[in-house]
Design a protein around this motif. Structure first.
Motif, short mmCIF file in Angstrom:
data_model
loop_
_atom_site.label_atom_id
_atom_site.label_comp_id
_atom_site.label_asym_id
_atom_site.label_seq_id
_atom_site.Cartn_x
_atom_site.Cartn_y
_atom_site.Cartn_z
N SER A 10 0.78 -1.17 -0.44
CA SER A 10 0.08 0.40 0.06
C SER A 10 0.85 1.23 0.04
O SER A 10 0.34 2.36 -0.23
CB SER A 10 -0.82 0.13 1.05
OG SER A 10 0.18 -0.08 2.61
N ASP A 11 2.61 1.80 0.50
CA ASP A 11 2.92 2.25 0.30
C ASP A 11 3.01 2.94 -0.78
O ASP A 11 4.04 1.75 -1.55
CB ASP A 11 3.82 1.79 1.03
CG ASP A 11 3.47 1.59 2.75
OD1 ASP A 11 3.28 3.05 3.38
OD2 ASP A 11 4.01 1.26 3.12
N SER A 12 3.74 4.51 -1.48
CA SER A 12 3.95 4.57 -2.46
C SER A 12 5.58 4.28 -3.02
O SER A 12 6.74 4.00 -1.75
CB SER A 12 3.60 6.08 -2.60
OG SER A 12 3.84 6.86 -1.63
N THR A 13 6.11 4.35 -4.44
CA THR A 13 7.18 4.47 -4.53
C THR A 13 8.12 5.51 -3.92
O THR A 13 8.86 5.81 -2.96
CB THR A 13 7.39 4.62 -5.58
OG1 THR A 13 7.02 3.76 -6.64
CG2 THR A 13 8.83 4.99 -6.56
N GLN A 14 7.29 6.54 -4.09
CA GLN A 14 7.78 7.89 -3.05
C GLN A 14 8.21 7.75 -1.44
O GLN A 14 8.49 8.44 -1.41
CB GLN A 14 6.59 8.96 -3.50
CG GLN A 14 7.17 10.73 -2.73
CD GLN A 14 7.61 10.59 -3.14
OE1 GLN A 14 8.85 10.94 -4.83
NE2 GLN A 14 9.24 11.05 -2.72
N ARG A 15 7.43 7.23 -1.14
CA ARG A 15 7.60 7.24 0.76
C ARG A 15 8.57 5.60 0.80
O ARG A 15 9.26 6.48 1.80
CB ARG A 15 6.18 6.25 1.64
CG ARG A 15 6.62 5.93 2.79
CD ARG A 15 5.40 5.66 3.28
NE ARG A 15 5.68 5.15 4.65
CZ ARG A 15 5.03 4.50 5.91
NH1 ARG A 15 3.75 4.15 5.39
NH2 ARG A 15 5.72 4.30 6.69
N ILE A 16 9.00 5.15 -0.34
CA ILE A 16 9.58 3.60 0.08
C ILE A 16 11.38 4.72 -0.20
O ILE A 16 12.36 4.79 0.43
CB ILE A 16 9.94 2.93 -1.22
CG1 ILE A 16 8.87 1.61 -0.66
CG2 ILE A 16 11.57 2.03 -0.96
CD1 ILE A 16 8.38 0.73 -1.51
N GLY A 41 26.46 1.25 -6.13
CA GLY A 41 25.59 1.67 -7.60
C GLY A 41 24.25 1.35 -7.47
O GLY A 41 24.09 0.61 -6.03
N GLU A 42 24.34 1.61 -7.79
CA GLU A 42 22.47 1.65 -7.40
C GLU A 42 21.26 0.50 -7.44
O GLU A 42 21.23 -0.17 -6.82
CB GLU A 42 21.24 2.44 -8.59
CG GLU A 42 21.74 3.37 -9.33
CD GLU A 42 20.52 3.84 -10.05
OE1 GLU A 42 19.93 3.63 -10.78
OE2 GLU A 42 20.76 5.31 -10.71
N ARG A 43 22.49 -0.71 -8.23
CA ARG A 43 21.75 -2.32 -7.83
C ARG A 43 22.40 -2.85 -6.93
O ARG A 43 21.64 -3.22 -5.77
CB ARG A 43 22.95 -3.18 -8.94
CG ARG A 43 22.02 -4.14 -9.13
CD ARG A 43 22.72 -5.41 -10.04
NE ARG A 43 23.02 -4.98 -11.26
CZ ARG A 43 21.83 -4.93 -12.32
NH1 ARG A 43 20.67 -6.13 -12.25
NH2 ARG A 43 22.16 -4.59 -13.64
N VAL A 54 14.25 1.62 -8.90
CA VAL A 54 13.58 2.65 -9.26
C VAL A 54 13.61 4.12 -7.69
O VAL A 54 13.93 4.73 -7.53
CB VAL A 54 11.81 3.21 -9.39
CG1 VAL A 54 11.40 3.95 -9.58
CG2 VAL A 54 11.53 2.12 -11.16
N SER A 55 13.21 2.90 -6.61
CA SER A 55 13.05 3.73 -5.93
C SER A 55 14.89 4.23 -5.41
O SER A 55 15.22 5.75 -5.23
CB SER A 55 12.53 3.19 -4.36
OG SER A 55 11.10 2.06 -4.56
N VAL A 56 15.69 3.77 -5.19
CA VAL A 56 16.83 4.35 -5.20
C VAL A 56 17.71 5.63 -6.16
O VAL A 56 17.78 6.46 -5.61
CB VAL A 56 18.43 2.74 -4.67
CG1 VAL A 56 19.57 3.69 -4.62
CG2 VAL A 56 17.73 1.94 -4.53
#
Length: 250
Positions: A10-16, A41-43, A54-56
């Motif tokens: 239920s939590d958004s990507t923005q919150r993550i 790195g991002e990975r 995407v969240s990172v």
């Protein structure tokens, strides 16, 4: 927010991404990520934190916007290591005016005696061993004394276990590096052995976990630096104005 990653249902990507940004800031605040240090790195970050890339990516962009991180040429991200043009302006001030140079050394005495004391109190065995390794390297012929000298002072900063101190140091790092370079130029060559003994004494006190002795050894070293500059002083530009670079004996 908890140290546990928010649920992705239920939590958004923005919150993550906000949670990820908090975790990265926490690492910076604890000193796990130092000024100038390159982030994984991002990975790798996504795997460490168990979130999507995407969240990172969103978290990194947020921290860049806030001024905590900056992009690395060729890809990647690092912790911001200086206060914009402050370092260059400071270098110019101490280059052209002896009084400014003396002030900087006096400020270093206050800051670095504190750091030496803290290193003796809180430095881990690994951090103190790193200081000792640098001192041992200084004794070997053919090395880069100015680079070793700068590394010595940075290693004490790490052993002081204070992210605040490391960030303060980073704002004048370029100036300090140039000062240290000057102290290993021909103008200071006659004092190499004396400076080496100073470094040995500082390390010995830190390694023995004697805070007062460590602070005093650092104070004596930098007070000698100040006297040496005063002996070299004149009414004109500072000793750092020549082609030998800038620097305080570190």
């Amino acid at each position: 927010m908890s140290d546990d990653c928010p649920a992705t249902g239920s939590d958004s990507t923005q919150r993550i991404s906000d949670w990820v940004a908090e975790r990265i800031l926490d690492r910076i605040g604890k000193g796990d990520l130092e000024p100038g240090q390159r982030l994984p790195g991002e990975r790798q970050l996504a795997e460490q934190l168990n979130v999507s890339r995407v969240s990172v990516r969103a978290a990194l962009q947020k921290l860049k916007t806030q001024g905590f991180l900056t992009a690395v040429q060729g890809g990647g991200t690092r912790v911001v290591s200086s206060a914009g043009g402050m370092d260059g302006a400071l270098t110019e001030m101490v280059r052209v005016q002896l009084g400014n140079l003396y002030d900087l050394v006096e400020i270093r005495i206050q800051l670095e005696t504190w750091a030496a004391r803290r290193a003796a109190e809180r430095g881990s065995e690994e951090q103190i061993a790193a200081i000792g390794h640098i001192v041992a390297t200084m004794s070997k012929p053919g090395g880069n004394r100015s680079a070793d000298d700068m590394d010595f002072h940075l290693a004490i900063g790490r052993a002081a276990s204070s992210p605040v101190y490391l960030h303060l140091l980073s704002t004048i790092r370029e100036t300090l590096g140039q000062m240290v370079e000057f102290h290993h130029s021909p103008a200071f060559a006659v004092d190499e052995e004396r400076m080496y003994r100073h470094h040995v004494a500082i390390h010995a006190a830190i390694a023995a976990h004697r805070p007062d002795d460590a602070a005093e050894a650092m104070r004596e070293h930098l007070a000698w630096v100040l006297r040496r500059y005063q002996e070299m002083g004149s009414d004109g530009p500072t000793p750092l104005s020549g082609g030998t670079g800038t620097g305080t004996p570190g």
